[in-house]
Design a protein around this motif. Sequence first.
Motif, PDB file in Angstrom:
ATOM      1  N   ALA A   1      44.928  39.889  30.693  1.00  0.00           N
ATOM      2  CA  ALA A   1      45.714  39.114  31.652  1.00  0.00           C
ATOM      3  C   ALA A   1      45.412  39.492  33.093  1.00  0.00           C
ATOM      4  N   ASN A   2      44.608  40.529  33.289  1.00  0.00           N
ATOM      5  CA  ASN A   2      44.270  40.970  34.635  1.00  0.00           C
ATOM      6  C   ASN A   2      43.442  39.900  35.346  1.00  0.00           C
ATOM      7  N   LEU A   3      43.930  39.473  36.523  1.00  0.00           N
ATOM      8  CA  LEU A   3      43.209  38.467  37.301  1.00  0.00           C
ATOM      9  C   LEU A   3      42.582  39.045  38.563  1.00  0.00           C
ATOM     10  N   MET A   4      42.865  40.314  38.835  1.00  0.00           N
ATOM     11  CA  MET A   4      42.366  40.901  40.079  1.00  0.00           C
ATOM     12  C   MET A   4      40.846  40.970  40.084  1.00  0.00           C
ATOM     13  N   THR A   5      40.267  41.625  39.088  1.00  0.00           N
ATOM     14  CA  THR A   5      38.808  41.716  39.062  1.00  0.00           C
ATOM     15  C   THR A   5      38.181  40.366  38.751  1.00  0.00           C
ATOM     16  N   ALA A   6      38.900  39.533  37.984  1.00  0.00           N
ATOM     17  CA  ALA A   6      38.383  38.200  37.704  1.00  0.00           C
ATOM     18  C   ALA A   6      38.268  37.374  38.983  1.00  0.00           C
ATOM     19  N   ASN A   7      39.136  37.656  39.964  1.00  0.00           N
ATOM     20  CA  ASN A   7      39.104  36.961  41.249  1.00  0.00           C
ATOM     21  C   ASN A   7      38.166  37.616  42.254  1.00  0.00           C
ATOM     22  N   GLY A   8      37.437  38.626  41.796  1.00  0.00           N
ATOM     23  CA  GLY A   8      36.450  39.251  42.680  1.00  0.00           C
ATOM     24  C   GLY A   8      36.933  40.494  43.378  1.00  0.00           C
ATOM     25  N   LEU A   9      38.156  40.958  43.073  1.00  0.00           N
ATOM     26  CA  LEU A   9      38.675  42.167  43.713  1.00  0.00           C
ATOM     27  C   LEU A   9      38.217  43.376  42.909  1.00  0.00           C
ATOM     28  N   LYS A  10      36.970  43.753  43.110  1.00  0.00           N
ATOM     29  CA  LYS A  10      36.375  44.828  42.329  1.00  0.00           C
ATOM     30  C   LYS A  10      35.417  45.632  43.194  1.00  0.00           C
ATOM     31  N   ALA A  11      35.004  46.751  42.656  1.00  0.00           N
ATOM     32  CA  ALA A  11      34.219  47.712  43.444  1.00  0.00           C
ATOM     33  C   ALA A  11      32.908  47.122  43.932  1.00  0.00           C
ATOM     34  N   SER A  12      32.306  46.247  43.148  1.00  0.00           N
ATOM     35  CA  SER A  12      31.024  45.683  43.572  1.00  0.00           C
ATOM     36  C   SER A  12      31.153  44.817  44.821  1.00  0.00           C
ATOM     37  N   ASN A  13      32.378  44.330  45.114  1.00  0.00           N
ATOM     38  CA  ASN A  13      32.613  43.513  46.310  1.00  0.00           C
ATOM     39  C   ASN A  13      33.358  44.280  47.391  1.00  0.00           C
ATOM     40  N   PHE A  14      33.532  45.573  47.193  1.00  0.00           N
ATOM     41  CA  PHE A  14      34.300  46.399  48.127  1.00  0.00           C
ATOM     42  C   PHE A  14      33.514  46.587  49.428  1.00  0.00           C
ATOM     43  N   VAL A  15      34.196  46.385  50.555  1.00  0.00           N
ATOM     44  CA  VAL A  15      33.556  46.526  51.874  1.00  0.00           C
ATOM     45  C   VAL A  15      34.490  47.238  52.833  1.00  0.00           C
TER      46      VAL A  15
END
Length: 498
Positions: free
Chosen positions: A367-381
């Motif tokens: 049910a986690n939508l955070m990483t599914a929405n792109g909020l993940k380490a690979s997009n961290f800036v």
Amino acid sequence: MGIYSITESAMAGLNIAQAGILTTSQNVAGTSVEGYTRRNANAIMDKLAPNSLMLNGSSFAVEGFTRQYSSLLNGQLLNQQAKSSYSDTLVQYTQSVDSLVADKATGLNVALNDFFNAVGTYAADPTNKAMAGAISGTANAVAQRMTGMSTLATQLQSDAQKGLTDTVAQVNTLLPSLADINQRIIEANSPGNSAPSADLLDERDRLLSQLQKLVGGQSLINSDETATQLAAGMPLVERAIANKVTINSDLEHVALTFNLQNGPDKGFQTTVQSLDGGQAGALLKISNEFVPAIVRQLDTIALALVKVANGAAQSAAGSATNLAIFGFKVGSTTYSSLATGDRTANIRSIASDADMTSLYNDLASPANLMTANGLKASNFVSVAPSNFLQYFTGAVDGGAPLITSSKANTLQQLSTVFASRASNFVNDVGVQVATWKNNQKADTVVMANLKDQRDSISGVNLDEEAANLLKYQQLYTASTKVLQAGNQMFNTLLSIMN
């Protein structure tokens, strides 16, 4: 003993010598062939030669050729081959990750420590522009380390998936070959034929060893000398029938396709997430468990940093100016504020290590939508301003700081929470890789011992073969002389009778 008995014995000696020389030459040539099993020519008591000219016969004869083979040792060796290949593959693929994660120059721990130290120094004098600038510099370093670790995990995942694809291709090449060998063994056992040749049985064991190295599972030798190779409890090869291994489109699961003998459209598939040993089993372990755990740890730290760092940065009372330190760049949009409707709004409050653990568990939920929405380490800036005046209201000298001293102190006090999480991350990777290295060492020792035991039975000793060759040459020479003596005696008797 009559002259016929002498001749028979001499001929038997010649046959044994010829068979011995043949096996010796095969053994010497087989030293360069992997998996070769030493052959012996067996001499047996044929029947006692009666002391009569009426009844004669040799006292020994060549029974046949046998492989010096232990089915128990071979089974242990095949099982250990799967274990050794499994641990070797795990260490080979992950040793670079282990060194980079723990390296101070590339790891995340030092960068996080520097960032929180900069925040703590700033708290003592929030009007100091140089101190504010230190926050930006250390935040950039944190973002670089985070994306570097994420890129490393992504590369490891890609390498594991490519390796799995190559491994499955090799397996699907070997399976029909083993089925063909099984068919030839069946034909050799049919009425009117002799037993399967030693070369066929060696090739069977060689193919089983390669399959164990690649896919693990269980290898069985049937009563008719054919082989059955099992994976996940299902037969990949059953006598002359070869099935197939495929990889699902997600590249994280292996599908086993069975009953291909009924036609490609009549088979059925079963999907497995793990295999027992072999390269494929290790690569599935890396792809399905090891890398996802690394990524989830990094995602947890990244999300928590955005929550606490940006919460402090936007805390100046009465200020309409937004200031963010970290964010996630998804496409062309950077998400950093915690305003209503933003994708970061559902990140939980971070105040303790328990909160970090809860966030880590949240990310494992479907049910986690955070990483599914792109909020993940690979997009961290890092979005910390390069213009240090932007840390103050109006971005001018004398403006009120957008990060107050109390908020900076609160943020700095969370350094232990992040240090603990980062340390756990390093320890988890280090302990896992160290465990695999220890297993590799143990498997290497066991494998070497089993090979030594096998070689003591099935291996070729060139010194021993040289001694056997000399023995058989002497037997050949002696038998020839006996025949010559018998021929002379026969000629002498004929001359006397004439």
